[in-house]
Design a protein around this motif. Structure first.
Motif, mmCIF file in Angstrom:
data_model
loop_
_atom_site.group_PDB
_atom_site.id
_atom_site.type_symbol
_atom_site.label_atom_id
_atom_site.label_comp_id
_atom_site.label_asym_id
_atom_site.label_seq_id
_atom_site.Cartn_x
_atom_site.Cartn_y
_atom_site.Cartn_z
ATOM 1 N N ASP A 161 0.867 -1.113 0.103
ATOM 2 C CA ASP A 161 0.159 0.150 0.016
ATOM 3 C C ASP A 161 1.049 1.176 0.098
ATOM 4 N N HIS A 162 0.941 1.911 -1.108
ATOM 5 C CA HIS A 162 2.098 2.956 -1.206
ATOM 6 C C HIS A 162 1.425 4.220 -0.427
ATOM 7 N N LEU A 163 2.484 4.858 0.447
ATOM 8 C CA LEU A 163 2.036 6.113 0.964
ATOM 9 C C LEU A 163 2.721 7.265 0.751
ATOM 10 N N TYR A 164 3.962 7.284 0.284
ATOM 11 C CA TYR A 164 4.749 8.441 -0.097
ATOM 12 C C TYR A 164 6.000 8.149 -0.979
ATOM 13 N N GLU A 165 6.543 9.059 -1.764
ATOM 14 C CA GLU A 165 7.851 8.823 -2.102
ATOM 15 C C GLU A 165 8.822 9.372 -1.381
ATOM 16 N N GLU A 166 10.059 8.583 -1.226
ATOM 17 C CA GLU A 166 11.313 8.918 -0.414
ATOM 18 C C GLU A 166 12.395 9.189 -1.084
ATOM 19 N N SER A 267 15.329 7.924 -5.615
ATOM 20 C CA SER A 267 13.939 8.045 -4.683
ATOM 21 C C SER A 267 13.271 6.702 -5.050
ATOM 22 N N GLY A 268 12.189 6.514 -4.176
ATOM 23 C CA GLY A 268 11.298 5.176 -4.240
ATOM 24 C C GLY A 268 10.221 5.301 -3.508
ATOM 25 N N PRO A 269 9.330 4.443 -3.568
ATOM 26 C CA PRO A 269 7.931 4.279 -3.014
ATOM 27 C C PRO A 269 8.304 3.785 -1.496
ATOM 28 N N VAL A 270 7.382 4.391 -0.421
ATOM 29 C CA VAL A 270 7.518 4.035 1.026
ATOM 30 C C VAL A 270 6.019 3.753 1.067
ATOM 31 N N GLU A 297 1.401 14.893 5.903
ATOM 32 C CA GLU A 297 2.991 15.113 5.964
ATOM 33 C C GLU A 297 3.480 15.241 4.383
ATOM 34 N N TYR A 298 3.176 14.515 3.417
ATOM 35 C CA TYR A 298 3.446 14.499 2.111
ATOM 36 C C TYR A 298 2.656 15.057 1.006
ATOM 37 N N GLY A 299 1.303 15.241 1.360
ATOM 38 C CA GLY A 299 0.386 15.840 0.353
ATOM 39 C C GLY A 299 -0.378 14.531 -0.243
ATOM 40 N N ALA A 300 -1.212 14.939 -0.776
ATOM 41 C CA ALA A 300 -2.266 13.968 -1.331
ATOM 42 C C ALA A 300 -1.879 13.282 -2.632
ATOM 43 N N ALA A 301 -0.943 14.083 -3.252
ATOM 44 C CA ALA A 301 -0.478 13.420 -4.512
ATOM 45 C C ALA A 301 0.330 12.208 -4.163
ATOM 46 N N HIS A 302 1.262 11.999 -3.000
ATOM 47 C CA HIS A 302 2.119 11.073 -2.607
ATOM 48 C C HIS A 302 1.291 9.762 -1.885
ATOM 49 N N ALA A 303 -0.034 10.128 -1.523
ATOM 50 C CA ALA A 303 -0.719 9.282 -0.500
ATOM 51 C C ALA A 303 -1.548 8.117 -1.302
#
Length: 303
Positions: A161-166, A267-270, A297-303
């Motif tokens: 389940d993708h949450l954000y990019e790190e 970078s990669g998905p967390v 914390e990371y914005g809707a685009a990364h959730a």
């Protein structure tokens, strides 16, 4: 299963497997070591085969023991969940694995938010490298792992389940003597700390180094540990390739700085990895809280 196998046999077996010996388990259970040894011997006799190999004072799981442990863990967790469901207000325990990339900033915020909404559920957190947590996840010792996306070859029977990019960054102590110089020159001049070969971010770092003509660069140290990497950087002119989330607090306090690499591909998905068959109210509640914190914390685009 043989009707003589009792829950005390199973709990003793799981504790011994976790500790790798009898002494600490006997002390924790408040019994003598010979009594614990007899319990284990009874279980092995009832199962009809050895579950451990004796190597001095260490007990190592046999192939049969490792197989039995995987199922025994799941069975005990199911029993605990069933007992908790019969006790109003008893939330039980949710076991999660946490990788270093989310351990210092993201996960504390998730855990505090989860605690506010689910005060009766205890979060049992296991930390460590990716390969260790993946093994615990498949064995059922943790119900969820939070961190970087596993390799495609590891995803059989799992969901992500993708949450954000790190972003993976290059960092050093504030006031580093080489700040402002070209990155390639710095990497050739100063000690470099790389993620271990088993770390998911290592290939991206190696690709970046190759783009600078530094393929095969020999590191001074390999680690993703905040305690180790931070200590080395603050005490020296070492440069550290690490996930930005690991040192987010140090960057915010101005203790460490991010060096401009000129590249964005590191970078990669967390997100959250779990067994596809895993379910439960506490697990679902934790996933909901993690998604909300990621959005905040990371914005809707990364959730």
């Amino acid at each position: 299963m043989h009707p003589g196998v009792k829950l005390r046999h199973i709990r003793a077996f799981l504790d011994i497997a976790a500790e790798g010996g009898l002494t600490a388990v006997a002390r924790a259970q408040g019994i003598t070591q010979p009594a614990l040894s007899r319990t284990l011997a009874e279980l092995e006799a009832l199962m009809g085969q050895p579950l451990f190999l004796r190597q001095g004072r260490k007990l190592i799981l046999t192939e049969a023991g490792a197989l039995f442990r995987r199922h025994a863990l799941a069975a005990v967790q199911a029993l605990e969940a069933g007992a908790a469901a019969l006790r109003p207000g008893a939330g039980g325990v949710l076991r999660i694995g946490v990788l270093p990339t989310v351990a210092t900033r993201f996960m504390p915020r998730v855990m505090l938010a989860f605690r506010e909404m689910n005060p009766e559920t205890v979060l049992s957190v296991e930390t460590g490298p990716h390969f260790h947590l993946m093994r615990l996840l498949r064995e059922g010792a943790v119900e969820l792992m939070v961190g970087h996306l596993p390799a495609a070859s590891e995803m059989a029977g799992l969901s992500f389940d993708h949450l954000y990019e790190e972003e993976v960054i290059l960092t050093a102590r504030a006031g580093h003597s080489g700040l402002g110089a070209p990155v390639a020159a710095l990497l050739e001049r100063f000690p470099v700390i790389l993620p271990p070969p088993t770390a998911l971010i290592r290939p991206a770092v190696e690709t970046y180094l190759a783009s600078l003509g530094l393929a095969g660069l020999r590191p001074a140290v390999e680690t993703v540990s905040l305690a180790v990497g931070r200590g080395l950087c603050l005490a020296s002119d070492a440069l550290w390739f690490i996930s930005g989330g690991v040192v987010a607090n140090e960057l915010a306090r101005g203790e460490m700085v991010q060096l401009a690499t000129g590249r964005r591909f590191m970078s990669g998905p967390v997100g959250m990895t779990r067994r596809q068959a895993a379910q439960g109210a506490a697990l679902a509640a934790f996933e909901t809280v993690a998604r909300e914190v990621a959005r905040r914390e990371y914005g809707a685009a990364h959730a």
